[in-house]
Scaffold this active site. Structure first.
Site, PDB file in Angstrom:
ATOM      1  CD  GLU A  88      61.736  -8.394  30.188  1.00 25.59           C
ATOM      2  OE1 GLU A  88      60.936  -9.198  29.898  1.00 25.59           O
ATOM      3  OE2 GLU A  88      62.072  -7.345  29.706  1.00 25.59           O
ATOM      4  CG  HIS A 116      61.920  -8.467  20.800  1.00 26.90           C
ATOM      5  ND1 HIS A 116      61.159  -9.546  20.952  1.00 26.90           N
ATOM      6  CD2 HIS A 116      62.620  -8.325  21.867  1.00 26.90           C
ATOM      7  CE1 HIS A 116      61.248  -9.997  22.275  1.00 26.90           C
ATOM      8  NE2 HIS A 116      62.121  -9.544  22.785  1.00 26.90           N
ATOM      9  CG  HIS A 166      61.460 -12.854  26.335  1.00 27.50           C
ATOM     10  ND1 HIS A 166      61.692 -13.427  25.142  1.00 27.50           N
ATOM     11  CD2 HIS A 166      61.613 -11.689  26.319  1.00 27.50           C
ATOM     12  CE1 HIS A 166      61.914 -12.568  24.405  1.00 27.50           C
ATOM     13  NE2 HIS A 166      61.974 -11.290  25.132  1.00 27.50           N
ATOM     14  CG  HIS A 184      66.912 -10.972  24.090  1.00 29.25           C
ATOM     15  ND1 HIS A 184      66.431 -11.288  25.318  1.00 29.25           N
ATOM     16  CD2 HIS A 184      65.591 -10.243  23.621  1.00 29.25           C
ATOM     17  CE1 HIS A 184      65.476 -11.023  25.849  1.00 29.25           C
ATOM     18  NE2 HIS A 184      64.834 -10.429  24.687  1.00 29.25           N
TER      19      HIS A 184
HETATM   20  N1  HPA Z   1      59.754  -8.723  27.120  1.00 29.73           N
HETATM   21  C1  HPA Z   1      58.892  -9.465  26.793  1.00 29.73           C
HETATM   22  N2  HPA Z   1      58.289  -9.241  25.501  1.00 29.73           N
HETATM   23  C2  HPA Z   1      59.034  -8.392  24.620  1.00 29.73           C
HETATM   24  C3  HPA Z   1      59.909  -7.560  24.953  1.00 29.73           C
HETATM   25  C4  HPA Z   1      60.585  -8.022  26.347  1.00 29.73           C
HETATM   26  O1  HPA Z   1      61.493  -7.331  26.755  1.00 29.73           O
HETATM   27  N3  HPA Z   1      60.218  -6.880  23.941  1.00 29.73           N
HETATM   28  C5  HPA Z   1      59.358  -7.178  22.973  1.00 29.73           C
HETATM   29  N4  HPA Z   1      58.597  -8.122  23.431  1.00 29.73           N
HETATM   30 ZN    ZN Z   2      62.962  -9.555  24.577  1.00 32.82          ZN
END
Ligand code: HPA
Ligand code: ZN
Length: 337
Positions: free
Chosen positions: A200, A19, A197, A17
């Site tokens: 979160e 980016h 995702h 995970h």
């Molecule tokens: N969450 C959602 N989108 C994202 C994140 C994240 O933690 N980091 C980069 N894009």
């Molecule tokens: Zn992320």
């Protein structure tokens, strides 16, 4: 650096995970701005670093998308990933599945193939130069109109072998996953894996939806699964991995501090948890640093650290031969104790 930190940094691990745009360090932001003649709204690196205080996901995303303005050419994307691999090596990383956000670049006029080919060039070099395996996860921005995702997908599906999976990211709350069902179904039909995702900032129902409507192999973050016992039972029963990002969760205010992170409880419930960094340039640490921070917060014994590393290998999309190699590396790390 303590002996324990050194040992946790050496632990062989997979980063699932990450980016790649979230590895853009202030020094590189300014170097690329100079190279490309981009005007930045910050005087210097210190001023930019001063912006790294976030109250929620959106406040981070605003800065994250702003800084991307310096990424324009194929070479920029290759250099960004090369610079990341230099760090990854020092963190014990042996395999990386890297998200990128094509819509955030294409909407600024960057060519889709420049992004993909630049990143894939660095991925190929990482294997020959550092023995780090991995690939690209094409991630859709869930808070953009569906047509924007569809137009990027039309380009991607011409040569799907350039990707290992599709993913879903950006602002979560208010943007449930289901409308991406048709794109994810096409991606799966072309042999790609799928992740999203969920949980979160968004509710547990988004995790259900990602599983049922997108057919994902893993959930990114997923920490809010703990609010729903039926969901936890399903995630355990189906051994769905959760790519948890502890330092990210603290920096974005999803948990108050690391000591109150429920990762130990997630492990105790039998969830397939992995530890990851998300956007390490912004959140105070790469994946090895996340292990070190967890140890400082609640003591990570060697067996738990090795379990987290094995989870990362097993949850990866590496070939079974590569998984066997990586598992053997974790075994020998443990044997050296
Ligand atoms: N969450 C959602 N989108 C994202 C994140 C994240 O933690 N980091 C980069 N894009
Ligand atoms: Zn992320």
């Amino acid at each position: 650096m303590t002996a324990v930190s050194t040992r946790l940094l050496q632990l062989p691990k997979a980063e699932l995970h990450l980016h790649i745009e979230g590895t853009l360090e202030p020094g590189l932001v300014f170097a690329l701005a100079r190279r490309n003649g981009v005007d930045l709204p910050y005087r210097d690196e210190a001023e930019l670093r001063g912006k790294y205080s976030f109250n929620n996901l959106q406040s981070f995303l605003d800065l994250y998308y702003d800084c991307m303005a310096v990424l324009t050419t194929r070479q920029d994307f290759a250099d960004l990933a090369r610079s990341y691999y230099g760090k990854a090596r020092e963190q014990g990383v042996r395999h990386v599945e890297m998200f990128f956000d094509p819509q955030a670049h294409v909407r600024r006029g960057v060519d889709f193939d420049d992004i993909v080919d630049g990143l894939n060039q660095a991925i190929a070099e990482a294997w020959t130069d550092h023995g780090i395996s991995g690939g690209l996860i094409l991630s859709f921005l869930r808070d953009e109109p569906l047509e924007s995702a569809e137009s990027v997908w039309d380009r991607a599906k011409e040569r799907p072998e350039r990707f290992i999976a599709v993913g879903l990211d950006s602002a979560e709350a208010g943007f449930p996953p289901a409308r991406f069902g048709p794109i994810f179904a096409q991606a799966r039909a072309l042999g790609l894996n799928a992740v999203a995702h969920a949980g979160e900032e968004g509710p547990p129902s988004y995790i259900w939806e990602a599983l049922d409507e997108l057919n994902v192999d893993r959930i990114d973050h997923g920490i809010r699964a703990l609010e729903d016992d039926d969901l936890v039972r399903r995630l355990v029963r189906e051994a769905i991995p959760l790519t948890v990002c502890p330092l990210s969760n603290v920096r974005l205010g999803c948990v108050p501090d690391l000591a109150s992170h429920r990762l130990p409880e997630m492990l105790a419930k039998g969830l397939v948890v992995t530890v990851n960094s998300d956007d390490p340039a912004y959140f105070g640490g790469y994946v090895g640093d996340n292990f070190v921070a967890l140890d400082a917060a609640f003591g990570l014994d060697e067996a738990t650290a090795a379990r987290l590393a094995r989870n990362s290998v097993l949850a990866s999309f590496a070939t079974s031969d590569r998984k066997n190699e990586l598992m053997a590396l974790v075994d020998s790390w443990e044997a050296q104790a």
